[in-house]
Motif scaffolding. Structure first.
Motif, PDB file in Angstrom:
ATOM      1  N   ALA A   1     -43.596 -35.950  -2.145  1.00 38.41           N
ATOM      2  CA  ALA A   1     -43.780 -37.080  -1.232  1.00 38.41           C
ATOM      3  C   ALA A   1     -44.391 -36.609   0.079  1.00 38.41           C
ATOM      4  O   ALA A   1     -45.299 -37.253   0.627  1.00 38.41           O
ATOM      5  CB  ALA A   1     -42.445 -37.780  -0.977  1.00 38.41           C
ATOM      6  N   PHE A   2     -43.923 -35.483   0.584  1.00 35.76           N
ATOM      7  CA  PHE A   2     -44.438 -34.952   1.841  1.00 35.76           C
ATOM      8  C   PHE A   2     -45.903 -34.550   1.700  1.00 35.76           C
ATOM      9  O   PHE A   2     -46.720 -34.802   2.597  1.00 35.76           O
ATOM     10  CB  PHE A   2     -43.572 -33.769   2.298  1.00 35.76           C
ATOM     11  CG  PHE A   2     -43.822 -33.354   3.714  1.00 35.76           C
ATOM     12  CD1 PHE A   2     -43.383 -34.141   4.764  1.00 35.76           C
ATOM     13  CD2 PHE A   2     -44.488 -32.179   4.003  1.00 35.76           C
ATOM     14  CE1 PHE A   2     -43.604 -33.758   6.084  1.00 35.76           C
ATOM     15  CE2 PHE A   2     -44.716 -31.794   5.312  1.00 35.76           C
ATOM     16  CZ  PHE A   2     -44.280 -32.590   6.358  1.00 35.76           C
ATOM     17  N   LEU A   3     -46.257 -33.936   0.575  1.00 36.10           N
ATOM     18  CA  LEU A   3     -47.650 -33.587   0.313  1.00 36.10           C
ATOM     19  C   LEU A   3     -48.510 -34.849   0.293  1.00 36.10           C
ATOM     20  O   LEU A   3     -49.568 -34.903   0.932  1.00 36.10           O
ATOM     21  CB  LEU A   3     -47.776 -32.844  -1.024  1.00 36.10           C
ATOM     22  CG  LEU A   3     -49.209 -32.654  -1.534  1.00 36.10           C
ATOM     23  CD1 LEU A   3     -50.002 -31.734  -0.613  1.00 36.10           C
ATOM     24  CD2 LEU A   3     -49.206 -32.126  -2.951  1.00 36.10           C
ATOM     25  N   LEU A   4     -48.077 -35.863  -0.431  1.00 38.66           N
ATOM     26  CA  LEU A   4     -48.849 -37.099  -0.517  1.00 38.66           C
ATOM     27  C   LEU A   4     -49.010 -37.763   0.850  1.00 38.66           C
ATOM     28  O   LEU A   4     -50.072 -38.301   1.170  1.00 38.66           O
ATOM     29  CB  LEU A   4     -48.199 -38.054  -1.518  1.00 38.66           C
ATOM     30  CG  LEU A   4     -48.297 -37.619  -2.978  1.00 38.66           C
ATOM     31  CD1 LEU A   4     -47.392 -38.484  -3.851  1.00 38.66           C
ATOM     32  CD2 LEU A   4     -49.730 -37.658  -3.476  1.00 38.66           C
ATOM     33  N   ALA A   5     -47.980 -37.705   1.675  1.00 37.56           N
ATOM     34  CA  ALA A   5     -48.072 -38.264   3.027  1.00 37.56           C
ATOM     35  C   ALA A   5     -49.117 -37.515   3.842  1.00 37.56           C
ATOM     36  O   ALA A   5     -49.912 -38.121   4.567  1.00 37.56           O
ATOM     37  CB  ALA A   5     -46.712 -38.215   3.721  1.00 37.56           C
TER      38      ALA A   5
END
Length: 111
Positions: A71-75
């Motif tokens: 999720a952090f990567l996608l953000a």
């Protein structure tokens, strides 16, 4: 103590119905916009490419702590490449990085 919070995070993600990840088509678009391969992302998330492909397509869901990292990567990719479609997931994804990571511990030591 972080194990307890990881377990709670997993329950909250389940209750949200995966609200910290965008729709599968957006997951793939963001990865491709960054010029990243499934293999590169899978290696970074310490999983197999086949497993990652299932996450990206939405046929399987990552569990904590890999879910938070994904999720952090996608953000981060959304910050670079923008989002398409509903972006309610983005606020949750930006908060996905745990506070007790090595980076925050190093920063606290320097303070």
């Amino acid at each position: 103590m972080s194990e307890i919070f990881s377990a709670v995070d997993a329950l909250l993600a389940k209750a949200r119905g995966g609200g910290d990840l965008p729709e599968p088509v957006e997951r793939e678009r963001l990865r491709k916009a960054a010029g990243l391969t499934q293999v590169e992302v899978a290696e970074a998330l310490q999983t197999r490419r086949e497993t990652f492909a299932k996450w990206e397509s939405g046929t399987a869901q990552p569990r904590a702590p890999k879910r938070s990292a994904y999720a952090f990567l996608l953000a981060g990719l959304a910050d670079i490449h923008g989002t398409q479609g509903p972006d309610g997931w983005l606020t949750l994804a930006r908060q996905a990085r745990p506070h007790d990571t090595d980076a925050s511990a190093t920063a606290a030591e320097g303070a």
